[in-house]
Scaffold this active site. Structure first.
Site, PDB file in Angstrom:
ATOM      1  N   HIS A 157       0.869  -1.176   0.000  1.00 21.76           N
ATOM      2  CA  HIS A 157       0.000   0.000   0.000  1.00 21.76           C
ATOM      3  C   HIS A 157       0.912   1.233   0.000  1.00 21.76           C
ATOM      4  O   HIS A 157       2.019   1.175   0.538  1.00 21.76           O
ATOM      5  CB  HIS A 157      -0.838  -0.053   1.284  1.00 21.76           C
ATOM      6  N   ASP A 187       2.630  -4.797   8.218  1.00 21.90           N
ATOM      7  CA  ASP A 187       1.428  -3.993   8.029  1.00 21.90           C
ATOM      8  C   ASP A 187       0.233  -4.943   8.134  1.00 21.90           C
ATOM      9  O   ASP A 187      -0.030  -5.728   7.218  1.00 21.90           O
ATOM     10  CB  ASP A 187       1.502  -3.314   6.656  1.00 21.90           C
ATOM     11  N   GLN A 228      -4.856  -5.395   6.767  1.00 20.74           N
ATOM     12  CA  GLN A 228      -5.808  -6.309   6.115  1.00 20.74           C
ATOM     13  C   GLN A 228      -5.768  -7.719   6.692  1.00 20.74           C
ATOM     14  O   GLN A 228      -6.442  -8.614   6.175  1.00 20.74           O
ATOM     15  CB  GLN A 228      -5.532  -6.368   4.608  1.00 20.74           C
ATOM     16  N   LYS A 252     -10.887  -0.704  10.203  1.00 21.44           N
ATOM     17  CA  LYS A 252     -10.986  -1.865   9.309  1.00 21.44           C
ATOM     18  C   LYS A 252     -11.393  -3.127  10.071  1.00 21.44           C
ATOM     19  O   LYS A 252     -11.607  -4.177   9.488  1.00 21.44           O
ATOM     20  CB  LYS A 252      -9.642  -2.099   8.603  1.00 21.44           C
ATOM     21  N   CYS A 296      -4.643   2.524  -3.832  1.00 25.45           N
ATOM     22  CA  CYS A 296      -3.418   3.003  -3.159  1.00 25.45           C
ATOM     23  C   CYS A 296      -2.266   2.039  -3.348  1.00 25.45           C
ATOM     24  O   CYS A 296      -1.477   1.786  -2.425  1.00 25.45           O
ATOM     25  CB  CYS A 296      -3.650   3.238  -1.665  1.00 25.45           C
TER      26      CYS A 296
END
Ligand code: PMP
Length: 405
Positions: free
Chosen positions: A123, A200, A203, A226, A364
Site C-alpha cells: 500500500h 502492516d 488487512q 478496518k 493506493c
C-alpha cells in the site's frame, strides 16, 4: 456466541438500509468496515457519562476515563498477544503507525546507503513513508518482486539481504490481491540476517487471529476502522527493546517526564510515543470492536469468509471475460477483477446503481497496478457479516452490467 447470521446482521444497523431503492450489499470492507451497536453505544455512553481528559486528572471522571482507556490498551495487548501494554502504542491508524516507525527508525538508526526492504504489493503508506526517509537520509529501497499470480518471490527476497539491510517492512495481506504473505517465515529469514521486521496488519487483523509473539515481528501496525472499530484510532505494536531504542515521534503533553528549557526527559513506554490528548473515546470503541470479533471467534470469522471467498471465486469464474487480479494459493477475503474490456470505473458505478458497494481504482497501490499492467481493478472485499446471497447478488450484478456492454 454462535455464528448466527441473522443476529450478526442485526448488530450492524446500516446493513438494513437501502440505496437507490435496493437493499445495500456492502462489499467494500477492505476500505472500511461497518460498526456494531456495541461499539457505537459504548462511545456514546462514554461521551454522555464519563468524558474527561485522561491521565492527569485527580477527579472522579478523569480517573474513570483513564481506566477505560488503559483497559482498552490491555484488550489490544490480549488481542495481539503482546507481552506487555508498554508495547501497545495508540496511533490514528496503520498509516500513522508506519510513519512513526519510518521517522523514528530513520532518525535514530538509518544512515546514507542503508537499505530497507519492501515489496511490490505494498500500500502507498508502506512505500511513501520510506521515500520520505529516503529524501532525508539517502537510504535505498529494495523491492521484493511478485509472481503473475500475486505471490512474493521468496527466492528473490533472500537475495536482497546484504550488510546494509536495516529493516524489512511488508504487508501481511495485500489489500488488492488478497495474498496472505508467509510473514512468519520471512521474519525468520530477516532475523537470521539480524534485521528487524515491520508487518502492516491493516488487512490481516480483521480476518484471522494474529499472535505477535508467535510471528516474532518487531513492529506490527493495524487500523481500528478496518476491524469494526471507530475511525481515527489505530495501533502500533513494537517490541519493548525496539521502542526503547527509538526517539519520540512528536513532542507535546503526555510524552514527557519533566520539561525545562535546559533539558526535557521523556515519559516511559508507551506514552513516549503518545503526544497530546489521545482519542480515549475511540480506544474504548476499538476495545468493544475487538471484544465483538473475539466473542464471535476469529477462527469462525476466518472459516466463514474463506467459504464466501471460495464460493465467490467459483461463481465469478463462470462469467465470460472474467479476469482475476491475484490468484495466490493462500488468499484472503479480497477479490480484485476486471471483465472483458469494461472499464473498472464503469463496472463499479453500474454495480452501485444495483445497490452493490465495491471499490474501483488503483487501491493506493500504483506500483502493483504497473506490475500487473493495468490501471485499476474492481474490488469486492468481504466482512464477517456478508452472506452467500450477497455474493449471488454481486455475480448477478456483474452479469447484468456485462450484458449491457
Ligand atoms: N496498509 C494496507 C494494506 C491497507 O489496506 C491500508 C488501508 N487501505 C492501509 C495500510 C492504510 O490504512 P489507514 O488508511 O487506516 O491508515
Amino acid at each position: 456466541m454462535s455464528y448466527d447470521m441473522n443476529k450478526i446482521r442485526e448488530d450492524f444497523p446500516i446493513l438494513g438500509r437501502e440505496v437507490y431503492g435496493k437493499p445495500l450489499v456492502y462489499l467494500d470492507n477492505g476500505a472500511t468496515t461497518q460498526k456494531p451497536r456495541s461499539v457505537v453505544e459504548a462511545m456514546t455512553h462514554e461521551y454522555y457519562n464519563v468524558n474527561a481528559n485522561v491521565h492527569r486528572g485527580v477527579h472522579f471522571l478523569s480517573q474513570q476515563a483513564t481506566e477505560l482507556h488503559e483497559q482498552a490498551r490491555e484488550t489490544v495487548r490480549r488481542f495481539l498477544n503482546a507481552r506487555s501494554t508498554a508495547e501497545i502504542v495508540f496511533t490514528r491508524g496503520t498509516t500513522e503507525s508506519i510513519n512513526l516507525v519510518a521517522t523514528t527508525f530513520g532518525d535514530a538508526i538509518l544512515k546514507e546507503g542503508d537499505e530497507v526492504i519492501v515489496s511490490e504489493m505494498e500500500h502507498h503508506s508502506n512505500i511513501v513513508s520510506w521515500q520520505l526517509v529516503q529524501a532525508r537520509k539517502g537510504i535505498r529501497l529494495r523491492v521484493i518482486p511478485i509472481t503473475d499470480e500475486g505471490e512474493l518471490r521468496l527466492d528473490e527476497y533472500e537475495k536482497l539481504f546484504n550488510e546494509r539491510t536495516r529493516l524489512v517492512s511488508i504487508t501481511h495481506v495485500s489489500n488488492v490481491l488478497g495474498t496472505v504473505n508467509p510473514v512468519k517465515e520471512m521474519i525468520r529469514t530477516a532475523h537470521d540476517h539480524g534485521v528487524p521486521v515491520l508487518v502492516d496488519g491493516a488487512q490481516s487483523t480483521p480476518h484471522f487471529a494474529v499472535d505477535v509473539q508467535d510471528l516474532d515481528c518487531d513492529f506490527f501496525a493495524f487500523s481500528g476502522h478496518k476491524i469494526y472499530g471507530p475511525t481515527g484510532i489505530g495501533v502500533l505494536y513494537g517490541k519493548e527493546e525496539w521502542l526503547d531504542r527509538l526517539p519520540p515521534y512528536m513532542g507535546g503533553g503526555e510524552m514527557i517526564q519533566n520539561v525545562s528549557f535546559e533539558r526535557t526527559t521523556f515519559n516511559e513506554l508507551p506514552y513516549k510515543f503518545e503526544a497530546g490528548t489521545p482519542d480515549y473515546v475511540a480506544t474504548t470503541g476499538l476495545a468493544r470492536a475487538l471484544d465483538y470479533v473475539t466473542a464471535l471467534g476469529m477462527d469462525n470469522i476466518y472459516a466463514h469468509e474463506q467459504a464466501l471467498t471460495d464460493y465467490a471465486m467459483e461463481q465469478m469464474a463462470t462469467i465470460e471475460g472474467m479476469r482475476f487480479i491475484g490468484t495466490p494459493k493462500h488468499k484472503d477475503a479480497v477479490i480484485s477483477f476486471l471483465v472483458g474490456d469494461i472499464h473498472h470505473l464503469d463496472l463499479g458505478t453500474l454495480l452501485d446503481r444495483l445497490g452493490i458497494a465495491v471499490r474501483t481504482g488503483h487501491h493506493c497501490a500504483e506500483p502493483l497496478m504497473r506490475r500487473m499492467g493495468i490501471e485499476g481493478t474492481v474490488r469486492a472485499s468481504f466482512g464477517l457479516y456478508n452472506t452467500f446471497e450477497e455474493v449471488d447478488a454481486l455475480v448477478a450484478g456483474i452479469r447484468r452490467v456485462a450484458r449491457m456492454f
